[in-house]
Motif scaffolding. Structure first.
Motif, PDB file in Angstrom:
ATOM      1  N   ALA A 267      43.130  50.357  34.637  1.00 29.52           N
ATOM      2  CA  ALA A 267      43.193  50.927  32.969  1.00 29.52           C
ATOM      3  C   ALA A 267      42.059  49.584  32.690  1.00 29.52           C
ATOM      4  O   ALA A 267      41.501  48.823  33.135  1.00 29.52           O
ATOM      5  CB  ALA A 267      44.298  50.634  31.517  1.00 29.52           C
TER       6      ALA A 267
ATOM      7  N   GLN B 115      40.260  48.153  30.339  1.00 27.93           N
ATOM      8  CA  GLN B 115      41.249  47.312  29.561  1.00 27.93           C
ATOM      9  C   GLN B 115      40.569  47.132  28.251  1.00 27.93           C
ATOM     10  O   GLN B 115      41.030  47.652  26.845  1.00 27.93           O
ATOM     11  CB  GLN B 115      41.002  45.809  30.189  1.00 27.93           C
ATOM     12  CG  GLN B 115      42.059  45.194  29.463  1.00 27.93           C
ATOM     13  CD  GLN B 115      42.907  43.598  29.775  1.00 27.93           C
ATOM     14  OE1 GLN B 115      43.174  44.124  30.921  1.00 27.93           O
ATOM     15  NE2 GLN B 115      42.046  42.813  29.548  1.00 27.93           N
TER      16      GLN B 115
ATOM     17  N   TYR C 111      49.053  32.977  37.608  1.00 26.58           N
ATOM     18  CA  TYR C 111      47.807  32.319  38.974  1.00 26.58           C
ATOM     19  C   TYR C 111      46.909  31.274  37.969  1.00 26.58           C
ATOM     20  O   TYR C 111      46.780  31.448  36.609  1.00 26.58           O
ATOM     21  CB  TYR C 111      47.400  33.012  39.463  1.00 26.58           C
ATOM     22  CG  TYR C 111      46.737  34.052  39.346  1.00 26.58           C
ATOM     23  CD1 TYR C 111      45.394  34.002  39.424  1.00 26.58           C
ATOM     24  CD2 TYR C 111      47.547  35.654  38.811  1.00 26.58           C
ATOM     25  CE1 TYR C 111      44.866  35.171  38.894  1.00 26.58           C
ATOM     26  CE2 TYR C 111      46.670  36.066  38.275  1.00 26.58           C
ATOM     27  CZ  TYR C 111      45.002  36.271  38.297  1.00 26.58           C
ATOM     28  OH  TYR C 111      44.245  37.395  37.853  1.00 26.58           O
TER      29      TYR C 111
ATOM     30  N   ASN D 228      39.029  36.689  30.430  1.00 27.50           N
ATOM     31  CA  ASN D 228      38.822  37.788  30.027  1.00 27.50           C
ATOM     32  C   ASN D 228      39.688  38.402  28.859  1.00 27.50           C
ATOM     33  O   ASN D 228      38.972  38.541  27.673  1.00 27.50           O
ATOM     34  CB  ASN D 228      37.901  38.338  30.813  1.00 27.50           C
ATOM     35  CG  ASN D 228      36.832  37.824  32.123  1.00 27.50           C
ATOM     36  OD1 ASN D 228      35.724  36.666  30.761  1.00 27.50           O
ATOM     37  ND2 ASN D 228      36.834  37.351  32.632  1.00 27.50           N
ATOM     38  N   SER D 229      40.698  38.453  29.632  1.00 28.14           N
ATOM     39  CA  SER D 229      41.638  39.159  29.192  1.00 28.14           C
ATOM     40  C   SER D 229      41.919  38.473  27.431  1.00 28.14           C
ATOM     41  O   SER D 229      42.278  38.946  26.659  1.00 28.14           O
ATOM     42  CB  SER D 229      42.940  38.980  29.524  1.00 28.14           C
ATOM     43  OG  SER D 229      42.864  39.779  30.534  1.00 28.14           O
TER      44      SER D 229
ATOM     45  N   GLU E  46      38.801  39.749  24.844  1.00 22.69           N
ATOM     46  CA  GLU E  46      39.352  41.074  25.129  1.00 22.69           C
ATOM     47  C   GLU E  46      40.232  41.063  23.692  1.00 22.69           C
ATOM     48  O   GLU E  46      40.103  42.254  23.140  1.00 22.69           O
ATOM     49  CB  GLU E  46      39.517  41.898  25.772  1.00 22.69           C
ATOM     50  CG  GLU E  46      38.289  41.574  26.605  1.00 22.69           C
ATOM     51  CD  GLU E  46      37.949  41.743  28.013  1.00 22.69           C
ATOM     52  OE1 GLU E  46      37.862  42.099  29.424  1.00 22.69           O
ATOM     53  OE2 GLU E  46      39.507  42.218  28.862  1.00 22.69           O
TER      54      GLU E  46
ATOM     55  N   HIS F  95      48.699  37.861  31.427  1.00 21.28           N
ATOM     56  CA  HIS F  95      49.081  37.374  31.810  1.00 21.28           C
ATOM     57  C   HIS F  95      47.761  35.677  32.053  1.00 21.28           C
ATOM     58  O   HIS F  95      47.386  35.419  32.841  1.00 21.28           O
ATOM     59  CB  HIS F  95      48.108  37.856  34.044  1.00 21.28           C
ATOM     60  CG  HIS F  95      46.842  37.914  33.557  1.00 21.28           C
ATOM     61  ND1 HIS F  95      45.943  37.956  32.766  1.00 21.28           N
ATOM     62  CD2 HIS F  95      45.667  37.752  34.820  1.00 21.28           C
ATOM     63  CE1 HIS F  95      44.752  38.192  33.203  1.00 21.28           C
ATOM     64  NE2 HIS F  95      45.162  38.005  34.529  1.00 21.28           N
TER      65      HIS F  95
ATOM     66  N   SER G 138      42.912  41.119  37.210  1.00 16.52           N
ATOM     67  CA  SER G 138      42.405  41.737  38.438  1.00 16.52           C
ATOM     68  C   SER G 138      43.509  41.341  39.474  1.00 16.52           C
ATOM     69  O   SER G 138      43.361  41.941  40.353  1.00 16.52           O
ATOM     70  CB  SER G 138      41.749  41.741  38.995  1.00 16.52           C
ATOM     71  OG  SER G 138      41.127  39.650  38.410  1.00 16.52           O
TER      72      SER G 138
HETATM   73  N1  UDP Z   1      40.257  44.911  33.886  1.00 16.82           N
HETATM   74  C1  UDP Z   1      40.593  45.569  33.503  1.00 16.82           C
HETATM   75  N2  UDP Z   1      41.685  46.644  33.798  1.00 16.82           N
HETATM   76  C2  UDP Z   1      42.646  46.223  34.591  1.00 16.82           C
HETATM   77  C3  UDP Z   1      42.482  44.917  34.712  1.00 16.82           C
HETATM   78  C4  UDP Z   1      42.055  44.016  34.273  1.00 16.82           C
HETATM   79  O1  UDP Z   1      39.750  47.059  33.057  1.00 16.82           O
HETATM   80  O2  UDP Z   1      44.016  46.401  34.557  1.00 16.82           O
HETATM   81  C5  UDP Z   1      39.848  43.583  33.507  1.00 16.82           C
HETATM   82  C6  UDP Z   1      39.707  43.181  32.019  1.00 16.82           C
HETATM   83  O3  UDP Z   1      39.246  43.916  30.775  1.00 16.82           O
HETATM   84  C7  UDP Z   1      39.227  41.920  32.615  1.00 16.82           C
HETATM   85  C8  UDP Z   1      39.202  41.877  33.727  1.00 16.82           C
HETATM   86  O4  UDP Z   1      39.814  42.554  34.325  1.00 16.82           O
HETATM   87  O5  UDP Z   1      37.261  41.872  31.837  1.00 16.82           O
HETATM   88  C9  UDP Z   1      40.202  40.354  34.439  1.00 16.82           C
HETATM   89  O6  UDP Z   1      39.824  38.435  33.975  1.00 16.82           O
HETATM   90  P1  UDP Z   1      40.622  37.767  33.521  1.00 16.82           P
HETATM   91  O7  UDP Z   1      39.298  36.666  33.170  1.00 16.82           O
HETATM   92  O8  UDP Z   1      42.107  38.034  32.405  1.00 16.82           O
HETATM   93  O9  UDP Z   1      41.768  38.246  34.791  1.00 16.82           O
HETATM   94  P2  UDP Z   1      41.216  37.727  36.348  1.00 16.82           P
HETATM   95  O10 UDP Z   1      41.543  38.985  36.464  1.00 16.82           O
HETATM   96  O11 UDP Z   1      40.309  36.979  36.231  1.00 16.82           O
HETATM   97  O12 UDP Z   1      42.910  36.709  36.217  1.00 16.82           O
END
Ligand code: UDP
Length: 466
Positions: free
Chosen positions: A346, A348, A385, A367-368, A371, A363, A276
């Motif tokens: 997108a 995701q 980060y 959560n990624s 997923e 990255h 995000s």
């Molecule tokens: N996400 C998404 N689309 C994007 C980027 C991120 O839906 O283009 C969602 C992703 O599915 C996840 C969350 O945002 O659920 C990001 O969480 P993550 O813990 O991976 O990373 P953070 O954003 O907290 O660094």
């Protein structure tokens, strides 16, 4: 009426995870209600208002209690984590007031806090409510947090000065000091000290709930339960209730990239997205474009503008990306037949679950990672980060993906050649895909009736029965 109070930190990723925990509790015990304490995000990290209003209307048993805004001078802080800890600290009186208000109409059975919101733990404990931590990252990270007070006691220098000396954390593969959580690199900074406070507070809680599943991270779970991460101290009971993933109903549906994926062959597309908040420099975007083009593989790439050059704006979201200016001349035309570039975001979970996706350049946000594991998609681990460098070690050592940029150093570029090589390897290799596919089956089993995560949640609910 009984309620569980959840206290997430305000970033979108942490909020979504906490709400998913709430939904999971309600699915098993619909007679409970959930109260989520929310605060306005203090820096640009994606507005949460739309999401909160969506949950309020679709899940009426989840109520949001809005804490008043706290104003801080963003320019006075060196990192988003430092801002978060400060803002959350200042919310303590509001949390007490919220607990008083909520308990006037419902019995509060438990208070579950994000680790960033650790300042509220004594408030809730004094209020007489059982307290729990909810970890939106994995068991490896939890082991580090529990062990940090000991690392701190015995440290003679900052991790950043120890370069690639391995740090010993029970149950965790040796992590080079320079790959530690960014906030921990410099022990003279406020966020380092705040993390040590988390480490001091965690053993005082009634339990630690982690968004993971038993068979994904057995070694750190065993080490924690054997007391190795907090020698001479207490380790609260640990409950693995994941993987809890963001629901797809909000933004999935009809997004143009899903329609594009429908037209691509099975497992042929590499998806590139940095969470995000992830941003890379203009020079890095060009290297990525070149590497993707040279790899010859199909791709779906979420592109954002580079970080602001103006320091005063560094915590604000960047402007809409100008793809023509950011990407190499002619890139979009040359890759038109096999690539799609999406601006900013997108859906995701839906993308990773699509049959056409065969690899994920990530990255390494937790959560990624979850997923990708659930969808059985192998990763190229490209941390940016927070605790993502630490997570890269977990991904690479666990055989879930390939590490990129290990040698690039602070602010260094990952060259197009490395992007090309890693994309080819993840798309064409079989061994990493096999490991991830096996973990995907185990993740589904953990969340099925009788599975380890469902059983752990049941145990928690039994504890909260009055
Ligand atoms: N996400 C998404 N689309 C994007 C980027 C991120 O839906 O283009 C969602 C992703 O599915 C996840 C969350 O945002 O659920 C990001 O969480 P993550 O813990 O991976 O990373 P953070 O954003 O907290 O660094």
């Amino acid at each position: 009426m009984e309620t569980i109070v959840l206290y997430p930190s305000p970033g979108m990723g942490h909020l979504i995870s906490m709400v998913e925990l709430g939904k999971s509790i309600l699915r098993r015990q619909p007679s409970l209600s959930i109260t989520v304490l929310t605060m306005p995000p203090p820096y640009g990290g994606g507005a949460t208002a739309d999401y909160i209003s969506h949950i309020s209307t679709t899940v009426p048993s989840i109520a949001f209690h809005h804490l008043p805004a706290v104003s801080v001078d963003l320019g006075a802080f060196h990192s988003t984590e430092a801002i978060l800890f400060e803002v959350i600290d200042r919310h303590n009186p509001h949390v007490l007031h919220a607990l008083e208000t909520v308990s006037a109409s419902a019995a509060v059975s438990a208070f579950i806090t994000d680790f960033f919101c650790t300042a509220a733990l004594p408030i809730a404990a004094e209020f007489g409510v059982p307290t729990y931590y909810f970890l939106t990252s994995g068991a490896h990270f939890t082991a580090l947090l529990l062990h940090l007070r000991e690392l701190d006691r015995t440290a003679t220098q900052s991790f950043k000065d120890m370069k690639r000396t391995p740090v010993d954390i029970p149950g965790v593969p040796p992590v080079p000091a320079s790959e530690m959580v960014i906030s921990l690199l410099d022990r003279t900074l406020s966020d380092y000290r705040d993390f040590v406070k988390v480490s001091d507070n965690m053993p005082k809680s009634d339990g630690i709930i982690i968004n993971t599943f038993e068979s994904l991270e057995p070694a750190p779970l065993a080490a924690m339960r054997e007391g190795k991460c907090n020698r001479g101290g207490r380790t609260p009971p640990i409950f693995c209730v994941g993987p809890l993933l963001a629901a797809q109903d909000r933004d999935g549906g009809e997004h143009e990239c899903l329609k594009w994926l429908d037209k691509q062959p099975s497992k042929s597309v590499v998806y590139i997205s940095f969470g995000s908040l992830g941003l890379v420099s203009a020079a890095q975007l060009k290297e990525m474009a070149e590497g993707l083009e040279r790899s010859g593989h199909r791709f779906l790439w979420v592109v954002r503008s580079p970080p602001w050059e103006d320091k005063a704006k560094r915590f604000l979201p960047p402007p809409e990306p100008d793809l023509v200016a950011l990407l190499p001349p002619g890139f979009l035309e040359r890759t038109e037949e096999r690539g799609m570039v999406v601006k900013r975001w997108a859906p995701q979970v839906a993308v990773l679950g699509h049959a056409a996706v065969g690899g994920f350049v990530s990255h390494c946000g937790w959560n990624s990672i979850l997923e990708a594991v659930c969808a059985g998609v192998p990763m190229v681990a490209w941390p940016l980060y927070a605790e993502q460098h630490f997570n890269r070690v977990v991904v690479a050592e666990g055989g879930l993906g390939l590490a990129v940029g290990v040698e690039e150093g602070e602010g260094g570029l990952v060259a197009a050649e490395e992007v090309e090589r890693r994309v080819r390897e993840v798309m064409e290799g079989v061994s990493v895909r096999k490991v991830v596919e096996e973990k995907s089956v185990e993740a589904a089993a953990a969340m099925a009736e009788g599975g380890s995560s469902v059983t752990a949640l049941g145990k928690l609910l039994d504890l909260w029965k009055s």
